[in-house]
Scaffold this active site. Structure first.
Site, PDB file in Angstrom:
ATOM      1  N   LYS A   1      36.938  78.478  21.741  1.00 48.66           N
ATOM      2  CA  LYS A   1      36.352  79.823  21.803  1.00 48.66           C
ATOM      3  C   LYS A   1      37.303  80.808  21.140  1.00 48.66           C
ATOM      4  CE  LYS A   1      34.459  83.318  24.903  1.00 48.66           C
ATOM      5  NZ  LYS A   1      34.115  83.709  26.264  1.00 48.66           N
TER       6      LYS A   1
ATOM      7  N   ASP B   1      29.937  88.835  35.037  1.00 44.34           N
ATOM      8  CA  ASP B   1      28.933  88.441  34.052  1.00 44.34           C
ATOM      9  C   ASP B   1      28.284  87.127  34.478  1.00 44.34           C
ATOM     10  OD1 ASP B   1      27.351  88.725  31.828  1.00 44.34           O
ATOM     11  OD2 ASP B   1      28.846  88.031  30.394  1.00 44.34           O
TER      12      ASP B   1
ATOM     13  N   GLY C   1      27.706  77.764  20.638  1.00 40.03           N
ATOM     14  CA  GLY C   1      27.106  79.001  21.132  1.00 40.03           C
ATOM     15  C   GLY C   1      27.631  80.168  20.347  1.00 40.03           C
TER      16      GLY C   1
ATOM     17  N   PHE D   1      30.748  88.361  21.220  1.00 36.21           N
ATOM     18  CA  PHE D   1      31.969  88.717  20.503  1.00 36.21           C
ATOM     19  C   PHE D   1      32.539  87.616  19.627  1.00 36.21           C
ATOM     20  CE2 PHE D   1      32.012  91.164  24.524  1.00 36.21           C
ATOM     21  CZ  PHE D   1      31.730  92.397  23.942  1.00 36.21           C
ATOM     22  N   GLY D   2      32.011  86.427  19.712  1.00 37.65           N
ATOM     23  CA  GLY D   2      32.620  85.381  18.900  1.00 37.65           C
ATOM     24  C   GLY D   2      31.780  84.126  18.987  1.00 37.65           C
ATOM     25  N   GLU D   3      32.336  83.066  18.429  1.00 39.54           N
ATOM     26  CA  GLU D   3      31.588  81.827  18.423  1.00 39.54           C
ATOM     27  C   GLU D   3      32.328  80.777  19.227  1.00 39.54           C
ATOM     28  OE1 GLU D   3      31.166  80.747  14.382  1.00 39.54           O
ATOM     29  OE2 GLU D   3      29.565  82.214  14.011  1.00 39.54           O
ATOM     30  N   VAL D   4      31.555  79.805  19.696  1.00 39.08           N
ATOM     31  CA  VAL D   4      32.159  78.687  20.399  1.00 39.08           C
ATOM     32  C   VAL D   4      31.783  77.417  19.634  1.00 39.08           C
ATOM     33  CG1 VAL D   4      32.285  77.439  22.577  1.00 39.08           C
ATOM     34  CG2 VAL D   4      31.972  79.914  22.592  1.00 39.08           C
TER      35      VAL D   4
HETATM   36  P1  ADP Z   1      30.489  84.540  25.133  1.00 38.92           P
HETATM   37  O1  ADP Z   1      31.515  85.533  25.555  1.00 38.92           O
HETATM   38  O2  ADP Z   1      30.296  84.490  23.665  1.00 38.92           O
HETATM   39  O3  ADP Z   1      29.214  84.600  25.934  1.00 38.92           O
HETATM   40  P2  ADP Z   1      30.910  81.951  26.438  1.00 38.92           P
HETATM   41  O4  ADP Z   1      32.246  81.496  26.942  1.00 38.92           O
HETATM   42  O5  ADP Z   1      29.873  82.310  27.446  1.00 38.92           O
HETATM   43  O6  ADP Z   1      31.176  83.128  25.410  1.00 38.92           O
HETATM   44  O7  ADP Z   1      30.327  80.838  25.484  1.00 38.92           O
HETATM   45  C1  ADP Z   1      29.099  81.002  24.801  1.00 38.92           C
HETATM   46  C2  ADP Z   1      28.268  79.724  24.908  1.00 38.92           C
HETATM   47  O8  ADP Z   1      28.985  78.614  24.326  1.00 38.92           O
HETATM   48  C3  ADP Z   1      27.973  79.305  26.338  1.00 38.92           C
HETATM   49  O9  ADP Z   1      26.815  79.967  26.848  1.00 38.92           O
HETATM   50  C4  ADP Z   1      27.786  77.799  26.186  1.00 38.92           C
HETATM   51  O10 ADP Z   1      26.485  77.510  25.707  1.00 38.92           O
HETATM   52  C5  ADP Z   1      28.770  77.439  25.083  1.00 38.92           C
HETATM   53  N1  ADP Z   1      30.046  76.981  25.678  1.00 38.92           N
HETATM   54  C6  ADP Z   1      31.060  77.758  26.104  1.00 38.92           C
HETATM   55  N2  ADP Z   1      32.073  77.015  26.615  1.00 38.92           N
HETATM   56  C7  ADP Z   1      31.692  75.735  26.510  1.00 38.92           C
HETATM   57  C8  ADP Z   1      32.286  74.458  26.854  1.00 38.92           C
HETATM   58  N3  ADP Z   1      33.486  74.371  27.424  1.00 38.92           N
HETATM   59  N4  ADP Z   1      31.585  73.325  26.598  1.00 38.92           N
HETATM   60  C9  ADP Z   1      30.370  73.407  26.033  1.00 38.92           C
HETATM   61  N5  ADP Z   1      29.753  74.543  25.686  1.00 38.92           N
HETATM   62  C10 ADP Z   1      30.390  75.708  25.900  1.00 38.92           C
HETATM   63 MG    MG Z   2      28.771  84.007  27.820  1.00 36.02          MG
END
Ligand code: ADP
Ligand code: MG
Length: 334
Positions: free
Chosen positions: A60, A151, A38, A42-45
């Site tokens: 993250k 959020d 994702g 603010f960043g990538e996951v």
């Molecule tokens: P942001 O602050 O960038 O929105 P998030 O924590 O919501 O960060 O993560 C962005 C996206 O990454 C999520 O909407 C989800 O699709 C994916 N993601 C985040 N954490 C996980 C996880 N533990 N396992 C799988 N996908 C994840």
């Molecule tokens: Mg998010």
């Protein structure tokens, strides 16, 4: 030059503060990154594998100025419906670069927004109930511990193929004062009202209230498969809320016109409330719970703990047994 040692709380203080002891940070070399999951504001996951154990995780990268409140909150929370930090590590690419901090979470197969966008997925009413129950249990625990997520939305709800739902993304979370301690400075109670993605923002936030505890529109979205209130601007968002939930008046929401956001907007069009007729086809109990969750006046809105007691959760179909869920691996994410 030798690096100064990292400051750490003594273990007994950490135990006292968090109810458990963190075993220290890992290193980026412990993980092999596989795919991008994702891209947030603010960043990538990224998906990664912890090489020694083979465990699948999500990494993250966070900006400290964003998560400086969210991360300690997440460390302190400990509940089966709230994502758990399993590790952290820092990376500095060069001596002059700022530090990058990574949080490591258990890998989850989906987020709710992705599931709902996928046309091959059909959520049964009992499955929606199972997810809704976990969402409210996590929310009830957060609110009981004086934390607002701020959020709440489908993209921040992670779902596993085993039927587990986890509330994630605490980047905007804040502690709140219940108002029962008059000695706390007023300053601590005022949160910025520019939080919660617009489509999930309760009306009191759009109207500039600074004290709130709003629930999302996630239940409706699980049935209609798209966000139920998609405003283009804050004013349009309010217009859409009034259109569905009825324009507030002195009887339904006394003094709402005193909220700061109402300055300048003297008159909203008067819409009747039509939550029930709109969602009638979802069944009586679902419709009633939606009606109570989508109540504009925050004082009248059902709380997470009251919602868990609602007939919706105690009548057929009961929340699905996670073991009976259809396996959704075939559309596992890219
Ligand atoms: P942001 O602050 O960038 O929105 P998030 O924590 O919501 O960060 O993560 C962005 C996206 O990454 C999520 O909407 C989800 O699709 C994916 N993601 C985040 N954490 C996980 C996880 N533990 N396992 C799988 N996908 C994840
Ligand atoms: Mg998010």
């Amino acid at each position: 030059m030798r690096r100064p040692p990292t400051l750490r709380r003594p273990e007994h203080e950490e135990e006292k503060a968090y109810g458990r002891i963190f075993k220290g940070c890992g290193s980026k070399h412990d993980y092999q990154v596989t795919t991008k999951l994702g891209e947030g504001t603010f960043g990538e996951v990224h998906k990664a594998v912890h090489m020694r154990t083979g465990r699948h995780v999500a990494l993250k990268r966070i900006l400290m100025h964003n998560e400086k409140e969210g991360m300690p909150i997440l460390k302190a929370l400990n509940h089966p419906c709230i994502v758990n930090i399993v590790d952290m590590f820092v990376v500095r690419s060069s001596a002059t670069d700022p530090l990058s901090v990574y949080m490591v979470f258990p890998y989850m197969d989906h987020d709710l927004a992705g599931l709902l966008e996928n046309e091959r997925v059909r959520l049964q009413p009992s499955q929606i109930k199972l997810y809704m129950k976990q969402l409210l249990e996590g929310t009830e625990y957060m609110h009981r511990n004086h934390i607002l997520h701020r959020d709440m939305k489908a993209a921040n709800l992670l779902i596993s193929n085993q039927g587990t739902l986890l509330i994630a993304d605490f980047g905007l979370a804040r502690a709140f004062d219940s108002g029962d301690n008059p000695n706390r400075r007023d300053k601590e109670r005022k949160y910025t009202n520019c939080v919660v993605t617009r489509w999930y923002r309760p009306p009191e936030l759009l109207l500039g209230a600074r004290q709130y505890g709003g629930e999302g529109c996630v239940l409706g979205e699980m049935f209609v498969r798209r966000p139920i209130l998609q405003g283009n601007t804050d004013l349009d968002q309010l217009e859409k809320i009034w259109n569905l939930c009825g324009t507030p008046n002195q009887h339904s929401w006394p003094n709402h016109e005193l909220l700061p956001g109402c300055e300048g907007v003297t008159r909203f069009k008067t819409y009747p409330r039509k939550v029930r007729p709109t969602y009638e086809s979802f069944g009586e109990d679902t419709c009633d719970l939606l009606d109570r969750l989508l109540t504009c006046n925050p004082r009248e809105r059902i709380t997470a703990s009251q919602a868990l007691d609602h007939d919706y959760f105690w009548t057929d179909p009961l929340p699905a047994d996670p073991k009976s869920l259809p396996q959704v691996r075939l559309f596992s994410r890219i």
